[in-house]
Design an enzyme around this catalytic site. Structure first.
Site, PDB file in Angstrom:
ATOM      1  N   ASP A 101       5.424  62.587  70.941  1.00  0.00           N
ATOM      2  CA  ASP A 101       5.213  63.963  70.474  1.00  0.00           C
ATOM      3  C   ASP A 101       5.648  64.187  69.031  1.00  0.00           C
ATOM      4  O   ASP A 101       5.274  65.199  68.428  1.00  0.00           O
ATOM      5  CB  ASP A 101       5.968  64.943  71.381  1.00  0.00           C
ATOM      6  CG  ASP A 101       5.336  65.043  72.755  1.00  0.00           C
ATOM      7  OD1 ASP A 101       4.101  64.980  72.820  1.00  0.00           O
ATOM      8  OD2 ASP A 101       6.069  65.158  73.743  1.00  0.00           O
ATOM      9  N   HIS A 121      13.676  59.493  75.178  1.00  0.00           N
ATOM     10  CA  HIS A 121      12.695  59.178  76.210  1.00  0.00           C
ATOM     11  C   HIS A 121      13.403  58.566  77.408  1.00  0.00           C
ATOM     12  O   HIS A 121      14.379  57.835  77.237  1.00  0.00           O
ATOM     13  CB  HIS A 121      11.635  58.193  75.686  1.00  0.00           C
ATOM     14  CG  HIS A 121      10.382  58.222  76.482  1.00  0.00           C
ATOM     15  ND1 HIS A 121      10.239  57.507  77.647  1.00  0.00           N
ATOM     16  CD2 HIS A 121       9.226  58.911  76.317  1.00  0.00           C
ATOM     17  CE1 HIS A 121       9.044  57.744  78.140  1.00  0.00           C
ATOM     18  NE2 HIS A 121       8.407  58.599  77.366  1.00  0.00           N
TER      19      HIS A 121
HETATM   20  N1  ACO Z   1      18.058  65.672  71.387  1.00  0.00           N
HETATM   21  C1  ACO Z   1      19.390  65.614  71.539  1.00  0.00           C
HETATM   22  N2  ACO Z   1      20.003  64.849  72.451  1.00  0.00           N
HETATM   23  C2  ACO Z   1      19.228  64.116  73.257  1.00  0.00           C
HETATM   24  C3  ACO Z   1      17.823  64.131  73.157  1.00  0.00           C
HETATM   25  C4  ACO Z   1      17.243  64.942  72.180  1.00  0.00           C
HETATM   26  N3  ACO Z   1      15.941  65.005  72.021  1.00  0.00           N
HETATM   27  N4  ACO Z   1      17.311  63.305  74.098  1.00  0.00           N
HETATM   28  C5  ACO Z   1      18.343  62.803  74.765  1.00  0.00           C
HETATM   29  N5  ACO Z   1      19.499  63.289  74.268  1.00  0.00           N
HETATM   30  C6  ACO Z   1      20.849  62.938  74.692  1.00  0.00           C
HETATM   31  C7  ACO Z   1      21.300  63.844  75.842  1.00  0.00           C
HETATM   32  O1  ACO Z   1      21.965  64.985  75.360  1.00  0.00           O
HETATM   33  C8  ACO Z   1      22.232  62.932  76.596  1.00  0.00           C
HETATM   34  O2  ACO Z   1      23.456  62.867  75.921  1.00  0.00           O
HETATM   35  P1  ACO Z   1      24.837  62.642  76.703  1.00  0.00           P
HETATM   36  O3  ACO Z   1      24.719  61.293  77.343  1.00  0.00           O
HETATM   37  O4  ACO Z   1      25.855  62.711  75.636  1.00  0.00           O
HETATM   38  O5  ACO Z   1      24.918  63.760  77.708  1.00  0.00           O
HETATM   39  C9  ACO Z   1      21.558  61.566  76.452  1.00  0.00           C
HETATM   40  O6  ACO Z   1      20.800  61.638  75.257  1.00  0.00           O
HETATM   41  C10 ACO Z   1      20.639  61.219  77.608  1.00  0.00           C
HETATM   42  O7  ACO Z   1      19.789  62.319  77.829  1.00  0.00           O
HETATM   43  P2  ACO Z   1      19.077  62.621  79.217  1.00  0.00           P
HETATM   44  O8  ACO Z   1      18.545  64.000  79.207  1.00  0.00           O
HETATM   45  O9  ACO Z   1      19.952  62.227  80.360  1.00  0.00           O
HETATM   46  O10 ACO Z   1      17.922  61.589  79.171  1.00  0.00           O
HETATM   47  P3  ACO Z   1      16.610  61.724  79.970  1.00  0.00           P
HETATM   48  O11 ACO Z   1      16.100  60.378  80.167  1.00  0.00           O
HETATM   49  O12 ACO Z   1      16.798  62.528  81.187  1.00  0.00           O
HETATM   50  O13 ACO Z   1      15.721  62.613  78.982  1.00  0.00           O
HETATM   51  C11 ACO Z   1      14.052  63.489  77.673  1.00  0.00           C
HETATM   52  C12 ACO Z   1      14.548  62.259  78.422  1.00  0.00           C
HETATM   53  C13 ACO Z   1      13.943  64.662  78.631  1.00  0.00           C
HETATM   54  C14 ACO Z   1      12.676  63.191  77.112  1.00  0.00           C
HETATM   55  C15 ACO Z   1      15.036  63.834  76.531  1.00  0.00           C
HETATM   56  O14 ACO Z   1      15.141  62.757  75.649  1.00  0.00           O
HETATM   57  C16 ACO Z   1      14.646  65.125  75.790  1.00  0.00           C
HETATM   58  O15 ACO Z   1      14.994  66.210  76.244  1.00  0.00           O
HETATM   59  N6  ACO Z   1      13.897  64.994  74.653  1.00  0.00           N
HETATM   60  C17 ACO Z   1      13.447  66.162  73.931  1.00  0.00           C
HETATM   61  C18 ACO Z   1      12.145  66.661  74.523  1.00  0.00           C
HETATM   62  C19 ACO Z   1      10.995  65.716  74.255  1.00  0.00           C
HETATM   63  O16 ACO Z   1      10.786  65.269  73.155  1.00  0.00           O
HETATM   64  N7  ACO Z   1      10.215  65.463  75.315  1.00  0.00           N
HETATM   65  C20 ACO Z   1       9.045  64.624  75.230  1.00  0.00           C
HETATM   66  C21 ACO Z   1       9.270  63.309  75.885  1.00  0.00           C
HETATM   67  S1  ACO Z   1       7.833  62.265  75.764  1.00  0.00           S
HETATM   68  C22 ACO Z   1       6.743  62.946  76.827  1.00  0.00           C
HETATM   69  O17 ACO Z   1       7.093  63.471  77.861  1.00  0.00           O
HETATM   70  C23 ACO Z   1       5.364  62.929  76.502  1.00  0.00           C
END
Ligand code: ACO
Length: 377
Positions: free
Chosen positions: A314, A262
């Site tokens: 989710d 998140h």
């Molecule tokens: N699976 C694997 N790795 C992840 C995940 C995940 N679900 N979430 C974050 N990471 C990792 C990224 O690969 C990144 O790693 P790195 O630093 O080695 O490159 C690090 O964590 C940070 O990730 P970002 O994408 O920069 O974090 P951001 O704050 O932009 O992303 C997000 C948040 C988009 C929700 C992300 O966690 C994600 O893609 N989750 C999966 C989709 C999801 O569940 N979305 C629902 C969110 S809740 C909602 O909107 C209602």
């Protein structure tokens, strides 16, 4: 390059004031108008939260009757909107149908641009009341069944299940849906809400703002993740396959496990804590806790990683809905049914304290290039 100078993804950028919602991400706290999400989920109905978000205070008994009556009175999808849903090509994505029908609601409102306080409240109540009808009409039509009319005896959550299945839900299912709607109702400046506020800030109408928000919610990095979660669980299939499946997947570059991570929460999402209970409870009621157990095991593994990841809202909503007998393609529409009130509250707040939202960008190209006539290019 100047990559480090830009606020990529607007992370941590404070773009405006709000009075609606507060998230304390480090410790997993969420408040609507100062009330903890745990209190609201356990003690309030969705109707109370609708009033809270639109009026800024919890309703007393008379006010609750009033808002409940307003919601019931606004039920009844105009034929033109049902026709839009009927006309959607076979195989259309439910969120695309919802987005198109949300837009069509504006065409059936005699005063879509009435921005008086009463006009804004009326439009918000209308959309909150009609989103379940749109989602349910589409759900039934794609199953070869006719939409059913709302049941005046039932509250918002129970009526939504009635609209989907054409029969009154049991008390447990109705309460679970009520809790899910409360939990998803609002979440400050998330992607879809911000989309709505950007549109509202141009002083465009509320229907345009909400239509844009539906489009933003659809994405798998936002509300679309709940559908991804159940697909993941079904693909894994068995508890014994969790570890090898995750190990393989995490070898893939850019793999994202749906329902984890998140932007704001750096610990457990408080909504996931509540939904986890309902995932277990609904599984027990339905005679299998397999999907809950598998989810719990995945949670444990992800928390134990070198870089821990925590479930977001989710993650446990997926197994809860699945145990309620709901198919994956309706999970993100359910999110929209709940969140529409939060979007409307933000549209109203934005327009009440408005300034056009127009950020800047770091340009990396050249300027003043010599112009080349078409024949010489
Ligand atoms: N699976 C694997 N790795 C992840 C995940 C995940 N679900 N979430 C974050 N990471 C990792 C990224 O690969 C990144 O790693 P790195 O630093 O080695 O490159 C690090 O964590 C940070 O990730 P970002 O994408 O920069 O974090 P951001 O704050 O932009 O992303 C997000 C948040 C988009 C929700 C992300 O966690 C994600 O893609 N989750 C999966 C989709 C999801 O569940 N979305 C629902 C969110 S809740 C909602 O909107 C209602």
């Amino acid at each position: 390059m100047t990559e480090g100078m830009v606020a990529k993804g607007l992370q941590d950028v404070v773009v405006d004031d709000t009075w609606i919602c507060k998230i304390i991400g480090d410790v997993g706290k969420l408040y609507y108008y100062g009330y903890s999400i745990h209190d609201l989920a356990e003690k309030c109905s969705y109707e109370e939260v609708v009033f809270l978000l639109l009026k800024g205070k919890l309703p007393n008994k008379t006010e609750l009757e009033q808002v409940t009556g307003d919601l019931k009175q606004a039920r009844g999808l105009p034929k033109e909107v049902t026709d839009v849903i009927r006309g959607a090509p076979k195989g259309s994505i439910p969120m695309d149908v919802l987005r198109t029908a949300a837009s069509a609601l504006a065409l059936t409102d005699a005063k879509p641009n009435d921005d008086s306080p009463e006009g804004r409240y009326r439009k918000a109540i209308r959309m909150v009341a009609l989103f379940p009808e749109i989602v349910a009409a589409d759900y039934r039509l794609r199953r070869g069944e006719q939409p059913v009319a709302a049941n005046p005896k039932l509250n918002h959550a129970a009526n939504f299940l009635y609209l989907l299945h054409g029969k009154e839900p049991g008390a447990d299912a109705a309460r679970t849906m009520d809790v899910a709607l409360v939990l998803h109702a609002e979440h400050d400046f998330n992607a879809s809400t911000f989309t709505a506020r950007v549109i509202a800030a141009t002083m465009s109408d509320m229907y345009s703002a909400i239509t844009g928000a539906v489009g933003a919610l659809k994405g798998p990095l936002h509300g679309g993740a709940n559908e991804g979660v159940i697909k993941t669980l079904l693909e894994i299939g068995e508890p014994a396959k969790i570890k090898p499946w995750l190990t393989e997947k995490f070898k893939e570059k850019n793999f994202r496990l749906m329902g984890f991570g998140h932007r704001v929460y750096k610990t457990l999402d408080p909504r996931a804590i509540v939904l986890k209970k309902y995932s277990k409870k609904t599984g027990e009621e339905r005679g299998t806790t397999k999907w809950y157990e598998m989810s719990n095991e995945i949670e444990g593994m992800m928390k134990g990683r070198e870089k821990p990841l925590y479930p977001n809202v989710d993650f446990y909503s997926a197994s809860t809905y699945f145990m309620m007998g709901l198919p994956p393609e309706i999970y993100t529409p359910i999110f929209a049914v709940a969140r529409v009130v939060g979007w409307c509250a933000h549209v109203i707040e934005q327009q009440t304290h408005n300034r056009l939202i127009r950020p800047a960008a770091e340009y990396h190209g050249e300027i003043d290039k010599p112009f080349v006539e078409i024949g010489a290019r």
